[in-house]
Design an enzyme around this catalytic site. Structure first.
Site, PDB file in Angstrom:
ATOM      1  N   ARG A 163       0.789  -1.137   0.052  1.00 56.23           N
ATOM      2  CA  ARG A 163      -0.134   0.098   0.255  1.00 56.23           C
ATOM      3  C   ARG A 163       0.712   1.109  -0.091  1.00 56.23           C
ATOM      4  O   ARG A 163       0.548   2.468   0.530  1.00 56.23           O
ATOM      5  CB  ARG A 163      -0.941   0.000   1.166  1.00 56.23           C
ATOM      6  CG  ARG A 163      -1.876  -1.083   1.212  1.00 56.23           C
ATOM      7  CD  ARG A 163      -2.873  -1.295   0.485  1.00 56.23           C
ATOM      8  NE  ARG A 163      -3.814  -2.406   0.661  1.00 56.23           N
ATOM      9  CZ  ARG A 163      -3.806  -3.626   0.310  1.00 56.23           C
ATOM     10  NH1 ARG A 163      -2.695  -3.760  -0.690  1.00 56.23           N
ATOM     11  NH2 ARG A 163      -4.718  -4.200   0.569  1.00 56.23           N
ATOM     12  N   SER A 237     -10.727   0.430   3.505  1.00 56.35           N
ATOM     13  CA  SER A 237      -9.869   0.361   4.701  1.00 56.35           C
ATOM     14  C   SER A 237      -9.120   1.710   5.317  1.00 56.35           C
ATOM     15  O   SER A 237      -8.592   2.392   4.502  1.00 56.35           O
ATOM     16  CB  SER A 237      -8.799  -0.594   4.625  1.00 56.35           C
ATOM     17  OG  SER A 237      -9.487  -1.831   4.164  1.00 56.35           O
ATOM     18  N   GLU A 333      -4.269   4.518   6.359  1.00 51.18           N
ATOM     19  CA  GLU A 333      -3.936   4.159   4.987  1.00 51.18           C
ATOM     20  C   GLU A 333      -4.828   5.394   3.872  1.00 51.18           C
ATOM     21  O   GLU A 333      -4.042   5.892   3.134  1.00 51.18           O
ATOM     22  CB  GLU A 333      -4.636   2.774   4.376  1.00 51.18           C
ATOM     23  CG  GLU A 333      -4.648   2.508   2.927  1.00 51.18           C
ATOM     24  CD  GLU A 333      -5.186   1.364   2.484  1.00 51.18           C
ATOM     25  OE1 GLU A 333      -4.688   0.209   3.189  1.00 51.18           O
ATOM     26  OE2 GLU A 333      -5.906   1.267   1.750  1.00 51.18           O
TER      27      GLU A 333
HETATM   28  P1  FAD Z   1      -8.205   9.764  -4.677  1.00 50.35           P
HETATM   29  O1  FAD Z   1      -8.703   9.539  -3.659  1.00 50.35           O
HETATM   30  O2  FAD Z   1      -8.845  10.791  -5.657  1.00 50.35           O
HETATM   31  O3  FAD Z   1      -6.561  10.038  -4.306  1.00 50.35           O
HETATM   32  C1  FAD Z   1      -5.846   9.256  -3.519  1.00 50.35           C
HETATM   33  C2  FAD Z   1      -4.419   9.876  -3.542  1.00 50.35           C
HETATM   34  O4  FAD Z   1      -3.736   9.801  -4.808  1.00 50.35           O
HETATM   35  C3  FAD Z   1      -4.282  11.362  -3.180  1.00 50.35           C
HETATM   36  O5  FAD Z   1      -3.362  11.476  -2.281  1.00 50.35           O
HETATM   37  C4  FAD Z   1      -4.453  12.125  -4.401  1.00 50.35           C
HETATM   38  O6  FAD Z   1      -3.707  13.273  -4.354  1.00 50.35           O
HETATM   39  C5  FAD Z   1      -3.488  10.973  -5.235  1.00 50.35           C
HETATM   40  N1  FAD Z   1      -3.773  10.846  -6.734  1.00 50.35           N
HETATM   41  C6  FAD Z   1      -4.899  10.671  -7.242  1.00 50.35           C
HETATM   42  N2  FAD Z   1      -4.687  10.691  -8.747  1.00 50.35           N
HETATM   43  C7  FAD Z   1      -3.374  10.833  -8.902  1.00 50.35           C
HETATM   44  C8  FAD Z   1      -2.752  11.024 -10.085  1.00 50.35           C
HETATM   45  N3  FAD Z   1      -3.291  10.826 -11.184  1.00 50.35           N
HETATM   46  N4  FAD Z   1      -1.387  11.386  -9.871  1.00 50.35           N
HETATM   47  C9  FAD Z   1      -0.841  11.507  -8.918  1.00 50.35           C
HETATM   48  N5  FAD Z   1      -1.507  11.343  -7.362  1.00 50.35           N
HETATM   49  C10 FAD Z   1      -2.818  11.149  -7.470  1.00 50.35           C
HETATM   50  N6  FAD Z   1      -7.864   0.215  -2.045  1.00 50.35           N
HETATM   51  C11 FAD Z   1      -7.022  -0.808  -2.255  1.00 50.35           C
HETATM   52  O7  FAD Z   1      -5.726  -0.631  -2.440  1.00 50.35           O
HETATM   53  N7  FAD Z   1      -7.607  -2.048  -2.201  1.00 50.35           N
HETATM   54  C12 FAD Z   1      -8.811  -2.272  -2.225  1.00 50.35           C
HETATM   55  O8  FAD Z   1      -9.481  -3.382  -2.125  1.00 50.35           O
HETATM   56  C13 FAD Z   1      -9.894  -0.892  -2.071  1.00 50.35           C
HETATM   57  N8  FAD Z   1     -11.066  -1.320  -1.716  1.00 50.35           N
HETATM   58  C14 FAD Z   1     -11.902  -0.091  -1.445  1.00 50.35           C
HETATM   59  C15 FAD Z   1     -13.407  -0.231  -1.163  1.00 50.35           C
HETATM   60  C16 FAD Z   1     -13.952   0.933  -1.140  1.00 50.35           C
HETATM   61  C17 FAD Z   1     -15.439   0.647  -0.611  1.00 50.35           C
HETATM   62  C18 FAD Z   1     -13.360   2.102  -1.125  1.00 50.35           C
HETATM   63  C19 FAD Z   1     -14.436   3.489  -0.872  1.00 50.35           C
HETATM   64  C20 FAD Z   1     -12.039   2.392  -1.401  1.00 50.35           C
HETATM   65  C21 FAD Z   1     -11.063   1.202  -1.539  1.00 50.35           C
HETATM   66  N9  FAD Z   1      -9.784   1.312  -1.620  1.00 50.35           N
HETATM   67  C22 FAD Z   1      -9.122   0.268  -1.895  1.00 50.35           C
HETATM   68  C23 FAD Z   1      -9.288   2.710  -1.627  1.00 50.35           C
HETATM   69  C24 FAD Z   1      -9.401   3.409  -3.041  1.00 50.35           C
HETATM   70  O9  FAD Z   1     -10.428   3.057  -3.927  1.00 50.35           O
HETATM   71  C25 FAD Z   1      -7.916   3.054  -3.775  1.00 50.35           C
HETATM   72  O10 FAD Z   1      -6.792   3.448  -2.965  1.00 50.35           O
HETATM   73  C26 FAD Z   1      -7.946   3.961  -5.206  1.00 50.35           C
HETATM   74  O11 FAD Z   1      -6.947   3.583  -5.984  1.00 50.35           O
HETATM   75  C27 FAD Z   1      -8.099   5.596  -5.042  1.00 50.35           C
HETATM   76  O12 FAD Z   1      -8.432   6.070  -6.220  1.00 50.35           O
HETATM   77  P2  FAD Z   1      -9.044   7.471  -6.368  1.00 50.35           P
HETATM   78  O13 FAD Z   1      -8.936   7.755  -7.861  1.00 50.35           O
HETATM   79  O14 FAD Z   1     -10.300   7.506  -5.798  1.00 50.35           O
HETATM   80  O15 FAD Z   1      -7.956   8.532  -5.691  1.00 50.35           O
HETATM   81  P1  NAP Z   2     -10.375 -10.330   4.766  1.00 49.40           P
HETATM   82  O1  NAP Z   2     -10.470 -11.497   3.699  1.00 49.40           O
HETATM   83  O2  NAP Z   2     -11.629 -10.502   6.132  1.00 49.40           O
HETATM   84  O3  NAP Z   2      -9.085 -10.672   5.437  1.00 49.40           O
HETATM   85  C1  NAP Z   2      -8.632  -9.840   6.461  1.00 49.40           C
HETATM   86  C2  NAP Z   2      -7.191  -9.421   6.281  1.00 49.40           C
HETATM   87  O4  NAP Z   2      -6.453 -10.452   6.347  1.00 49.40           O
HETATM   88  C3  NAP Z   2      -6.917  -8.785   4.931  1.00 49.40           C
HETATM   89  O5  NAP Z   2      -6.726  -7.364   5.177  1.00 49.40           O
HETATM   90  C4  NAP Z   2      -5.774  -9.474   4.312  1.00 49.40           C
HETATM   91  O6  NAP Z   2      -4.745  -8.735   4.024  1.00 49.40           O
HETATM   92  C5  NAP Z   2      -5.611 -10.691   5.075  1.00 49.40           C
HETATM   93  N1  NAP Z   2      -5.668 -11.854   4.509  1.00 49.40           N
HETATM   94  C6  NAP Z   2      -6.745 -12.853   4.383  1.00 49.40           C
HETATM   95  N2  NAP Z   2      -6.347 -13.971   3.722  1.00 49.40           N
HETATM   96  C7  NAP Z   2      -4.894 -13.784   3.507  1.00 49.40           C
HETATM   97  C8  NAP Z   2      -4.415 -14.945   3.003  1.00 49.40           C
HETATM   98  N3  NAP Z   2      -4.454 -15.765   2.490  1.00 49.40           N
HETATM   99  N4  NAP Z   2      -2.952 -14.155   2.847  1.00 49.40           N
HETATM  100  C9  NAP Z   2      -2.603 -13.099   3.026  1.00 49.40           C
HETATM  101  N5  NAP Z   2      -3.237 -12.182   3.821  1.00 49.40           N
HETATM  102  C10 NAP Z   2      -4.505 -12.689   3.907  1.00 49.40           C
HETATM  103  O7  NAP Z   2     -10.381  -8.955   4.261  1.00 49.40           O
HETATM  104  P2  NAP Z   2     -11.553  -7.792   3.702  1.00 49.40           P
HETATM  105  O8  NAP Z   2     -11.391  -6.752   4.357  1.00 49.40           O
HETATM  106  O9  NAP Z   2     -12.661  -8.701   3.526  1.00 49.40           O
HETATM  107  O10 NAP Z   2     -10.816  -7.421   2.531  1.00 49.40           O
HETATM  108  C11 NAP Z   2     -10.513  -8.601   1.397  1.00 49.40           C
HETATM  109  C12 NAP Z   2      -9.522  -7.941   0.591  1.00 49.40           C
HETATM  110  O11 NAP Z   2      -9.875  -6.989  -0.359  1.00 49.40           O
HETATM  111  C13 NAP Z   2      -8.071  -7.599   1.170  1.00 49.40           C
HETATM  112  O12 NAP Z   2      -6.972  -8.205   0.201  1.00 49.40           O
HETATM  113  C14 NAP Z   2      -8.109  -6.238   1.344  1.00 49.40           C
HETATM  114  O13 NAP Z   2      -6.870  -5.630   1.553  1.00 49.40           O
HETATM  115  C15 NAP Z   2      -8.942  -5.808   0.161  1.00 49.40           C
HETATM  116  N6  NAP Z   2      -9.567  -4.704   0.759  1.00 49.40           N
HETATM  117  C16 NAP Z   2      -8.974  -3.275   0.659  1.00 49.40           C
HETATM  118  C17 NAP Z   2      -9.642  -2.139   0.874  1.00 49.40           C
HETATM  119  C18 NAP Z   2      -8.864  -0.787   1.192  1.00 49.40           C
HETATM  120  O14 NAP Z   2      -9.458   0.174   1.095  1.00 49.40           O
HETATM  121  N7  NAP Z   2      -7.514  -0.806   1.247  1.00 49.40           N
HETATM  122  C19 NAP Z   2     -10.943  -2.208   1.162  1.00 49.40           C
HETATM  123  C20 NAP Z   2     -11.640  -3.629   1.201  1.00 49.40           C
HETATM  124  C21 NAP Z   2     -11.080  -4.560   0.889  1.00 49.40           C
HETATM  125  P3  NAP Z   2      -4.480  -7.762   2.752  1.00 49.40           P
HETATM  126  O15 NAP Z   2      -5.225  -6.519   3.287  1.00 49.40           O
HETATM  127  O16 NAP Z   2      -3.270  -7.613   2.865  1.00 49.40           O
HETATM  128  O17 NAP Z   2      -4.852  -8.494   1.662  1.00 49.40           O
END
Ligand code: FAD
Ligand code: NAP
Length: 337
Positions: A163, A237, A333
C-alpha cells in the site's frame, strides 16, 4: 478548461464530506495539465490532485487549487503471450478491469470493484485478495508539478511496497500521473489463495475458474461485505494492516492465541487490522455521525453528515484503544487533507 472558484468537493469524495475548494479545475489532456501547472494560481497556491476521491478524508475547506484528472483513453498492444494495455489516469479503475477481463487479459481480476481511477492505482499500489498492481505494472507517464516536464517511471522507479509507492513518500506532491501501462497475460495464472475466493468458488460449484469467474466472485464478495460509497460514505480500509517483528508477534500470540496473522517472506507477521479493531469493541460502533462498518471494522463510515474532523477524531480513538490493548500502533491508509 477553466479554473473555477469556491467549488463544493462533496460530489468528489466518497466519504461524502461537505467542504469547499478555493480553486478547482478539471484537465482532459497533458497539455491542459501543463498549462494549469504554469498558471499563477497554481504557482501561488497549494495543490490537491483528485482522482475518484475514494482514498481521501477532507478535514477542512481546501485553501488551494484542486486539479481533477480527466485524461481518458485505453490502448492495447499485443506481443505474443503478453498484452500491454495503457489507460488514461481518469479511466474508472473497475471499468478498466472489466474491459481487460472481457478481453480475457489476465492479471487484474482480483482487483475487481476497487473504487477510484487508474491514475491513483500506483499511488498506494492498490491491492486485494493477494494481488497488487505492482504484479502487472509496466510503467507510467507523469508530469512534474514544478516544471511541467513529462517523465516515464518504470516499476523500480515507483518503489512499490505494501500500500505504498514513491508517490506517497519521497515524491509526494511532486508528480501527477497521466497514464499507466500494465503488462497482462493471455494465459491466465489465477491467484486463488484467499479463503473468501475459494469458498465462493466452491459455493458456485466452480472447479476450474476462468478470469471472468474470479472477477465475478470477487465482485460478489465485495458487494456482500463492504459498504457501497454511493449509499454510505467511506474510503475503504481506513488503516493499513500492521506488520510486526517476529519477536513482537511472539509476545502477542502468547497473550492472544487467536490473533489473526499472516507470515511474510521476511519473517515478519502481518496482522489483520480489522480483527484488532473488532477485539477492542469497535465493530459497528457509532459516535456522533462517525462509525465503523457492521461487517468490517476496518472500514470507517460517515453515518450521515459527519465532518472530516469528526471521522478523524473517531479514528484517533481507535488508534489509542488498539495501542492500549495490543501495543500495536495503527497507521492510516487513507490520505488526510
Ligand atoms: P483519490 O482518492 O482521488 O486520491 C488518492 C491519493 O492519490 C491522493 O493523495 C491523491 O492526491 C493522489 N492521486 C490521485 N490521482 C492521482 C494522479 N493521477 N497522480 C498523482 N496522484 C494522484 N484500495 C485498495 O488498495 N484495495 C482495495 O481493495 C480497496 N477497496 C476499497 C473499497 C472501498 C469501498 C473504497 C471506498 C475504497 C477502497 N480502496 C481500496 C481505496 C481506494 O479505492 C484506492 O486507493 C483507489 O486507488 C483511490 O483512487 P482514487 O482515484 O479515488 O484516488
Ligand atoms: P479479509 O478477507 O477479511 O481478510 C482480513 C485481512 O487478512 C486482509 O486485510 C488480508 O490482508 C489478510 N488476509 C486474508 N487472507 C489472507 C491470505 N490468504 N494471505 C495473506 N493475507 C490474507 O479482508 P477484507 O476486508 O474482506 O478484504 C478483502 C481484500 O480486499 C483484502 O485483500 C483487502 O486488502 C482488500 N480491501 C482493501 C480495502 C482498502 O481500502 N485498502 C478495502 C476493502 C478490501 P491484505 O489486506 O493484505 O490483503
Amino acid at each position: 478548461m477553466q479554473i473555477q472558484e469556491n467549488i463544493s468537493l462533496l460530489p468528489f469524495n466518497t466519504f461524502r464530506i461537505a467542504v469547499n475548494a478555493k480553486y478547482f479545475v478539471e484537465v482532459k489532456t497533458i497539455v491542459e495539465l501543463q498549462s494549469v501547472l504554469a498558471s499563477d494560481i497554481c504557482k501561488q497556491n497549494k495543490l490537491l490532485v483528485l482522482g475518484g476521491g475514494s482514498n481521501l478524508l477532507l478535514t477542512k475547506n481546501f485553501d488551494g487549487l484542486v486539479i481533477r484528472l480527466g485524461i481518458k483513453g485505453i490502448t492495447v498492444c499485443e506481443q505474443d503471450e503478453d498484452v500491454f494495455v495503457e489507460a488514461g489516469a481518469a479511466e474508472v479503475w473497475n471499468d478498466f478491469v472489466l474491459f481487460c477481463v472481457a478481453q480475457n487479459f489476465a492479471g487484474l481480476e482480483n482487483l475487481t470493484l476497487i473504487p477510484g481511477t487508474v491514475g491513483a492505482s500506483p499511488v498506494q499500489n492498490i491491492g486485494a485478495y493477494g494481488v497488487e498492481i505492482k504484479d502487472t505494472f509496466h510503467s507510467l507517464l507523469a508530469v512534474e508539478i514544478a516544471t511541467g516536464e513529462v517523465k516515464v517511471f518504470d516499476k523500480e522507479a515507483c518503489k512499490f511496497d505494501y500500500r505504498e509507492s514513491v508517490f506517497k513518500s519521497a515524491l509526494k506532491n511532486k508528480y501527477i500521473i497521466a497514464s499507466v501501462v500494465f503488462k497482462l497475460q493471455k494465459n491466465a495464472v489465477l491467484k486463488l489463495s484467499y479463503g473468501a475466493i475459494q469458498e465462493e468458488l466452491k459455493n458456485r460449484g466452480i472447479v476450474h475458474p476462468s478470469i471472468q469467474d474470479v472477477s465475478d466472485v470477487v465482485a460478489a464478495i465485495r458487494v456482500a461485505k463492504l459498504p457501497d460509497p454511493s449509499t454510505i460514505g467511506n474510503a475503504g480500509s481506513f488503516f493499513k494492516n500492521p506488520v510486526v517483528s517476529a519477536a513482537l508477534f511472539q509476545q502477542l500470540v502468547s497473550a492472544f492465541p487467536e490473533v489473526v496473522h499472516f507470515p511474510l517472506a521476511d519473517g515478519q507477521e502481518k496482522l489483520a487490522a480489522g480483527w484488532l479493531i473488532e477485539q477492542c469493541g469497535w465493530k459497528g460502533k457509532q459516535i456522533g455521525n462517525a462509525g465503523t462498518w457492521k461487517n468490517q471494522a476496518l472500514v470507517l463510515v460517515n453515518c450521515g453528515g459527519a465532518s472530516g474532523k469528526e471521522i478523524y477524531d473517531f479514528s484517533e480513538l481507535i488508534i489509542q484503544s488498539v495501542k492500549a490493548k495490543f501495543g500495536v500502533v495503527l497507521a492510516r491508509e487513507v490520505n488526510i487533507h
